[in-house]
Scaffold this motif. Structure first.
Motif, short mmCIF file in Angstrom:
data_model
loop_
_atom_site.label_atom_id
_atom_site.label_comp_id
_atom_site.label_asym_id
_atom_site.label_seq_id
_atom_site.Cartn_x
_atom_site.Cartn_y
_atom_site.Cartn_z
N ILE A 246 0.86 -1.19 0.00
CA ILE A 246 0.00 0.00 0.00
C ILE A 246 0.90 1.24 0.00
O ILE A 246 1.76 1.39 0.87
CB ILE A 246 -0.95 0.01 1.21
N VAL B 256 1.30 5.66 -0.86
CA VAL B 256 0.66 6.97 -0.99
C VAL B 256 1.46 7.76 -2.03
O VAL B 256 2.69 7.88 -1.92
CB VAL B 256 0.63 7.72 0.35
N LEU C 273 -7.26 10.64 -0.84
CA LEU C 273 -6.94 11.11 0.50
C LEU C 273 -7.23 12.61 0.60
O LEU C 273 -7.40 13.29 -0.40
CB LEU C 273 -5.46 10.84 0.81
N TYR D 173 -3.46 13.87 -2.93
CA TYR D 173 -2.85 12.61 -2.50
C TYR D 173 -3.81 11.45 -2.71
O TYR D 173 -5.03 11.59 -2.55
CB TYR D 173 -2.45 12.70 -1.02
N GLU E 82 -4.11 6.96 -2.27
CA GLU E 82 -3.59 5.70 -1.75
C GLU E 82 -3.85 4.59 -2.78
O GLU E 82 -4.98 4.44 -3.24
CB GLU E 82 -4.27 5.36 -0.42
N GLU F 133 -3.42 0.45 -3.53
CA GLU F 133 -3.04 -0.90 -3.13
C GLU F 133 -2.57 -1.65 -4.36
O GLU F 133 -3.29 -1.75 -5.36
CB GLU F 133 -4.22 -1.64 -2.50
#
Length: 598
Positions: free
Chosen positions: A313, A315, A352, A373, A375, A377
């Motif tokens: 994960i 960012v 985010l 931003y 995220e 996965e």
């Protein structure tokens, strides 16, 4: 005129046998957008025909674009001998948004009514300034911020050829002061050099927007469509599934303005054709691009910096609020040193909060002051090799699968073709008079544009008289044909399986070919004719010697075969130079041959 009109009506009548057709005339210019959309949405037609003539598209309160055509499907716009004259050049000409299988065919001209630049002759020079006398008929609003930025790049043109003047650069001014109705003092940040002379011609970038924009669309087809006097990029496609086809399109200057005696020096304020973050790259064939102050054809994706890593994960941060990544897209990760770390897929995306992390000051200007931003996965963490400050790129949004074939790119500033995508074909193009390199493949972190290229064929192209201006000793892209890596690692082999064959290099000075950052590639059957007659120091700050024909650095498993040069000039020093970073090179002795006589 009557014969053209009769032809259109007959054509439309024929179409009505197999489809439905609607006809509009230049008198309908004020309502052109609504007529096209109503033909599709309300009348359920699958085509519309514009009768010949000039359609004066008025100022309107639409944001960003004079004409916006959205959500069209399986639709045809016929526009034979039609000119769409945009009265408001602050906006895009036409935007196609979220369209599928729309055909626009002509000959159709998209032109700005107000030329988005001006031009003139240097009357006198003193230190860091010159007096510019605007040519008859061209805009005299150089000091009006509505039309021109206070600071903008100026370009110097040869008074006889009207091509960018040899050994001139981009000159950024810091002020402009009106002297009288048509004369201005332009002040620059640096003292002007001897390469500029009284009597030289000058133009500069003004304000404006794109000519034709294709956004989030798929299988668009443009045939015989011409953009004149674009206020920014002439042809622009971004995001979406792509696979758009551009056939016999053009970017060129429009007619001289009323009262003018001098021909226009420029056709736009930026690139001829630009593709960004598209799933399947464009097919551009048999098209013509000239007199842009930037690249002829550019195709690329985008890098983001990885800010945080927690197993698989991560960012990332982005300058803009909309992220082009999609679930199951393939992504590649590259270290700060330019070495690719591997490929994986996106399993999940989460937006985010804005300014989720503190700002950083990376060395690349484009990555500074990012506020958005996300995220991601990932399917794997590439064996734990991903770390903060790595770069990530969605390899499925870089324009891979492009075809550039049979195009002519002449007399403009910057690179002829600049591509950063996989699975491409660059074939049978004429690139004559690109002021920098003719063809470049390189990740450009200063623009956050990527990626490395793989499985690309470059063949049967003619690259002529390139690299003569606006290209400094500091450039990495010094070769007329440049394949270049990024970062400082000695093993940054990011480009893979590139075939460079049967290309003809004619009358070029300086380094003809740079091979860097690549592996498993073949360079064969290329011909170099009548080059290196004049000393050219582009790239010298990086150690490129302008007297070398082919330069190999940071390369592995490269085959050189049957490349031949003749009629080289007095500036020629060596046929081939390889650094210690070039390994497993086949053909180092006989892969590049220089005939001693013409």
């Amino acid at each position: 005129m009557w014969s053209n009109t009769i032809f259109v009506f007959v054509a439309c009548l024929y179409q009505s046998i197999i489809a439905h057709c609607k006809i509009v005339t230049p008198d309908d210019a004020n309502a052109l957008q609504s007529l096209i959309l109503s033909a599709y949405n309300t009348d359920k037609l699958d085509s519309i025909t514009l009768t010949p003539g000039i359609y004066r598209i008025p100022f309107n309160d639409q944001p960003n674009s004079n004409i916006i055509l959205s959500y069209l499907r399986n639709f045809v716009i016929n526009a034979q001998d039609v000119t769409l004259l945009m009265l408001d050049n602050r906006k895009r000409g036409i935007t196609f948004y979220n369209c599928y299988n729309v055909t626009v065919r002509g000959s159709l001209i998209i032109r700005n009514d107000i030329i988005p630049f001006t031009q003139g002759t240097i009357e006198s020079i003193q230190g860091n300034s010159f007096i510019l006398n605007i040519h008859d008929g061209y805009p005299t609003t150089l000091d009006d911020s509505t039309y021109f930025p206070l600071e903008t790049p100026y370009y110097i043109f040869d008074r006889y050829t009207h091509r960018l003047k040899d050994k001139t650069f981009d000159y950024y001014n810091r002020n402009v002061t009106r002297i009288d109705s048509r004369r201005f003092q332009v002040i620059f940040y640096v003292t002007l050099g001897s390469e500029i002379a009284v009597g030289d011609l000058v133009s500069m970038r003004g304000k404006g927007n794109m000519g034709i924009s294709t956004e989030a669309s798929e299988k668009m087809h443009y045939v015989n469509v011409i953009v004149e006097y674009a206020g920014s990029i002439a042809w622009f496609e971004m995001e979406g599934m792509g696979n758009n086809r551009y056939e016999r399109i053009s970017v060129r200057p429009g007619p001289k303005p009323l009262g003018a005696t001098e021909e226009p020096l420029m056709s736009a304020n930026a690139d001829g054709f630009h593709s960004s973050n598209v799933f399947h790259g464009p097919t551009v064939i048999n098209s013509f691009f000239t007199r842009m102050p930037d690249d002829g054809i550019a195709i690329h994706g985008e890098y983001q910096i990885i800010r945080q890593v927690n197993q698989n994960i991560i960012v990332i941060m982005r300058k803009y609020s909309r992220l082009h990544y999609r679930i199951n897209d393939r992504v590649v990760v590259m270290g700060e040193d330019g070495v690719p770390k591997g490929e994986t897929r996106v399993l999940r995306i989460r937006t985010l909060p804005m300014d989720y992390l503190p700002l950083i000051t990376p060395p690349w200007l484009h990555f500074q002051n990012h506020h958005y931003y996300y995220e991601l996965e990932l399917e794997t963490n590439l064996n734990g090799t991903i770390v903060s400050n790595d770069f990530i790129s969605d390899i499925d949004r870089t324009g891979s699968g492009y075809v550039l074939q049979g195009n002519t790119i002449v007399n403009h500033r910057a690179r002829g073709i600049l591509v950063k995508a996989r699975d491409g074909l660059i074939e049978s193009n004429l690139i004559n008079g690109s002021s920098m390199a003719a063809i470049v493949m390189q990740p450009e972190l200063w623009w956050a544009e990527g990626n490395y290229a793989e499985q690309v064929i470059i063949r049967n192209n003619t690259l002529m008289k390139c690299g003569y201006a606006t290209s400094k000793p500091s450039t990495e892209q010094a070769g007329v044909l440049t394949i270049f890596g990024t970062g400082k690692s000695q093993v940054a082999y990011g480009h893979d399986t590139i075939t460079i064959e049967n290309n003809l290099f004619v009358e070029n000075d300086g380094v003809h070919m740079i091979l860097d950052g690549l592996q498993n590639s073949v360079v064969k059957g290329n011909r170099f004719y009548n080059g290196q007659h004049n000393v050219n120091d582009r790239g010298s700050n990086h150690g490129w010697d302008g007297g070398v024909l082919v330069y190999v650095n940071r390369a592995k498993a490269i085959t050189l075969q049957g490349n031949r040069a003749w009629c080289l000039g007095s500036a020629h020093k060596r046929r081939l130079q390889m650094t210690y970073l070039a390994t497993h090179i086949t053909g180092s002795l006989d892969g590049v041959i220089v005939d001693s006589h013409c």
